[in-house]
Design a protein around this motif. Structure first.
Motif, mmCIF file in Angstrom:
data_model
loop_
_atom_site.group_PDB
_atom_site.id
_atom_site.type_symbol
_atom_site.label_atom_id
_atom_site.label_comp_id
_atom_site.label_asym_id
_atom_site.label_seq_id
_atom_site.Cartn_x
_atom_site.Cartn_y
_atom_site.Cartn_z
ATOM 1 N N HIS A 54 0.854 -1.068 0.175
ATOM 2 C CA HIS A 54 -0.181 0.072 -0.026
ATOM 3 C C HIS A 54 0.914 1.335 -0.046
ATOM 4 O O HIS A 54 0.438 2.368 -0.480
ATOM 5 N N PHE A 55 2.180 1.159 0.707
ATOM 6 C CA PHE A 55 2.865 2.549 0.763
ATOM 7 C C PHE A 55 4.267 1.931 0.612
ATOM 8 O O PHE A 55 5.292 1.959 0.992
ATOM 9 N N PRO A 56 4.545 1.749 -0.966
ATOM 10 C CA PRO A 56 5.661 1.333 -1.202
ATOM 11 C C PRO A 56 6.881 2.213 -1.193
ATOM 12 O O PRO A 56 8.119 1.653 -0.723
ATOM 13 N N GLY A 57 6.854 3.243 -1.714
ATOM 14 C CA GLY A 57 7.846 4.303 -1.575
ATOM 15 C C GLY A 57 8.142 4.411 0.031
ATOM 16 O O GLY A 57 9.317 4.681 0.394
ATOM 17 N N LEU A 58 7.238 4.767 0.917
ATOM 18 C CA LEU A 58 7.343 5.113 2.501
ATOM 19 C C LEU A 58 8.093 3.731 3.031
ATOM 20 O O LEU A 58 9.027 4.017 3.729
ATOM 21 N N VAL A 59 7.775 2.816 2.560
ATOM 22 C CA VAL A 59 8.224 1.434 3.263
ATOM 23 C C VAL A 59 9.666 1.030 2.791
ATOM 24 O O VAL A 59 10.624 1.008 3.551
ATOM 25 N N ARG A 60 10.053 1.711 1.543
ATOM 26 C CA ARG A 60 11.561 1.473 1.036
ATOM 27 C C ARG A 60 12.263 2.571 1.819
ATOM 28 O O ARG A 60 13.306 2.214 1.887
ATOM 29 N N TYR A 121 -0.424 8.832 9.225
ATOM 30 C CA TYR A 121 0.913 9.593 9.669
ATOM 31 C C TYR A 121 2.085 9.400 8.441
ATOM 32 O O TYR A 121 3.135 9.586 8.775
ATOM 33 N N ALA A 122 1.585 9.044 7.378
ATOM 34 C CA ALA A 122 2.513 8.880 6.374
ATOM 35 C C ALA A 122 3.452 9.969 5.908
ATOM 36 O O ALA A 122 4.537 9.843 5.784
ATOM 37 N N ARG A 123 2.901 11.344 5.944
ATOM 38 C CA ARG A 123 3.839 12.425 5.729
ATOM 39 C C ARG A 123 4.936 12.614 6.670
ATOM 40 O O ARG A 123 5.896 12.928 6.465
ATOM 41 N N ALA A 124 4.467 12.399 7.914
ATOM 42 C CA ALA A 124 5.472 12.567 8.895
ATOM 43 C C ALA A 124 6.557 11.722 9.065
ATOM 44 O O ALA A 124 7.621 11.976 9.338
ATOM 45 N N LEU A 125 5.994 10.170 8.559
ATOM 46 C CA LEU A 125 6.932 9.238 8.519
ATOM 47 C C LEU A 125 7.883 9.693 7.207
ATOM 48 O O LEU A 125 9.229 9.180 7.459
ATOM 49 N N ALA A 140 5.834 7.409 17.985
ATOM 50 C CA ALA A 140 5.045 8.768 18.333
ATOM 51 C C ALA A 140 3.568 8.537 17.693
ATOM 52 O O ALA A 140 2.588 9.297 18.245
ATOM 53 N N MET A 141 3.376 7.854 16.580
ATOM 54 C CA MET A 141 2.250 8.063 15.793
ATOM 55 C C MET A 141 0.973 7.487 16.596
ATOM 56 O O MET A 141 -0.184 7.910 16.651
ATOM 57 N N ALA A 142 1.118 6.207 17.308
ATOM 58 C CA ALA A 142 -0.137 5.770 17.897
ATOM 59 C C ALA A 142 -0.609 6.517 19.048
ATOM 60 O O ALA A 142 -1.788 6.769 19.330
ATOM 61 N N PRO A 143 0.197 6.833 20.035
ATOM 62 C CA PRO A 143 -0.158 7.820 21.017
ATOM 63 C C PRO A 143 -0.599 9.042 20.711
ATOM 64 O O PRO A 143 -1.329 9.425 21.466
ATOM 65 N N ALA A 144 -0.367 9.377 19.615
ATOM 66 C CA ALA A 144 -1.007 10.887 19.107
ATOM 67 C C ALA A 144 -2.328 10.552 18.360
ATOM 68 O O ALA A 144 -2.755 11.615 17.783
ATOM 69 N N ALA A 145 -2.618 9.300 18.100
ATOM 70 C CA ALA A 145 -3.694 8.952 17.378
ATOM 71 C C ALA A 145 -5.169 9.333 18.346
ATOM 72 O O ALA A 145 -5.888 8.623 18.709
ATOM 73 N N PHE A 146 -5.456 10.747 18.583
ATOM 74 C CA PHE A 146 -6.613 11.232 19.159
ATOM 75 C C PHE A 146 -7.883 11.009 18.504
ATOM 76 O O PHE A 146 -8.997 10.953 19.299
ATOM 77 N N ASP A 147 -8.146 11.074 17.318
ATOM 78 C CA ASP A 147 -9.239 11.099 16.467
ATOM 79 C C ASP A 147 -9.477 9.661 16.223
ATOM 80 O O ASP A 147 -9.335 9.194 15.153
ATOM 81 N N GLY A 148 -10.176 8.812 17.069
ATOM 82 C CA GLY A 148 -10.519 7.539 16.771
ATOM 83 C C GLY A 148 -11.444 7.138 15.753
ATOM 84 O O GLY A 148 -11.600 6.391 15.060
ATOM 85 N N SER A 149 -12.351 8.195 15.464
ATOM 86 C CA SER A 149 -13.344 8.148 14.312
ATOM 87 C C SER A 149 -12.498 8.175 13.061
ATOM 88 O O SER A 149 -12.711 7.276 12.059
ATOM 89 N N ARG A 150 -11.593 8.927 12.899
ATOM 90 C CA ARG A 150 -10.808 9.132 11.793
ATOM 91 C C ARG A 150 -9.947 7.911 11.527
ATOM 92 O O ARG A 150 -10.084 7.320 10.339
#
Length: 182
Positions: A54-60, A121-125, A140-150
């Motif tokens: 799903h995120f080939p560039g990010l994962v590479r 959080y793809a952009r931050a990564l 840091a991305m999981a603890p910052a995920a305050f928007d459960g609906s999103r």
């Protein structure tokens, strides 16, 4: 498992929490709380493989920096995101986890939520300067995920039945590899 039991005790009485934990272990996440922990390892591998699809560039980029996506995924999945996500967000994930067990299985829900975290959080990564920076952003991305609906909406809108089927295929490959090693 203690995190899962603690979450149940926040919302249920002792006996109901016990039976809820029994259902989680036996029905929702079978194989997760065994001596070999093969199921969460397989799901972490499935997550890493699906993330690469799903995120080939990010994962590479993350792999080039020495970041292993399966490591945080294993922690997230073994606790069913309790302690990783803010409490309200974890409760939303658990709503879907418990409701979807017959549809796709609890493990697929965890993988979908992990993919949704990467999506949000793809952009931050991607903006990480090096491996240490990427590792810190990933932590840091999981603890910052305050928007459960999103997060839940992204998990369901972006990663549907094809993701579930792919997760099953990767889990079977990991299980077959583990059997060959024994």
């Amino acid at each position: 498992m203690s995190h899962c039991g603690a979450l149940l005790l926040l919302f249920l009485g002792e006996e109901d929490a016990f039976w809820g934990l029994a259902a989680l272990v036996e029905d929702v996440l079978p194989g997760y709380f065994t001596h070999d922990m093969a199921a969460p390892a397989g799901d972490a591998a499935a997550f890493a493989a699906l993330a690469a699809a799903h995120f080939p560039g990010l994962v590479r980029g993350l792999e080039a920096s020495g970041v292993d996506l399966a490591a945080p995924a294993g922690r997230w999945f073994c606790s069913a995101f309790v302690g990783a996500l803010p409490l309200e967000t974890a409760a939303r994930v658990w709503d879907t986890l418990l409701l979807a067990r017959g549809e796709a299985g609890g493990a697929a829900v965890l993988v979908r939520v992990g993919l949704a975290l990467l999506d949000v959080y793809a952009r931050a990564l991607a903006a990480s300067a090096d491996g240490a920076d990427a590792q810190a952003a990933l932590a840091a991305m999981a603890p910052a995920a305050f928007d459960g609906s999103r997060l839940v909406d992204t998990a369901w809108a972006g990663y549907g039945p094809r993701t579930v089927a792919a997760c099953d295929v990767v889990r079977l490959r990991v299980a077959a590899g583990a059997e060959r090693e024994e």
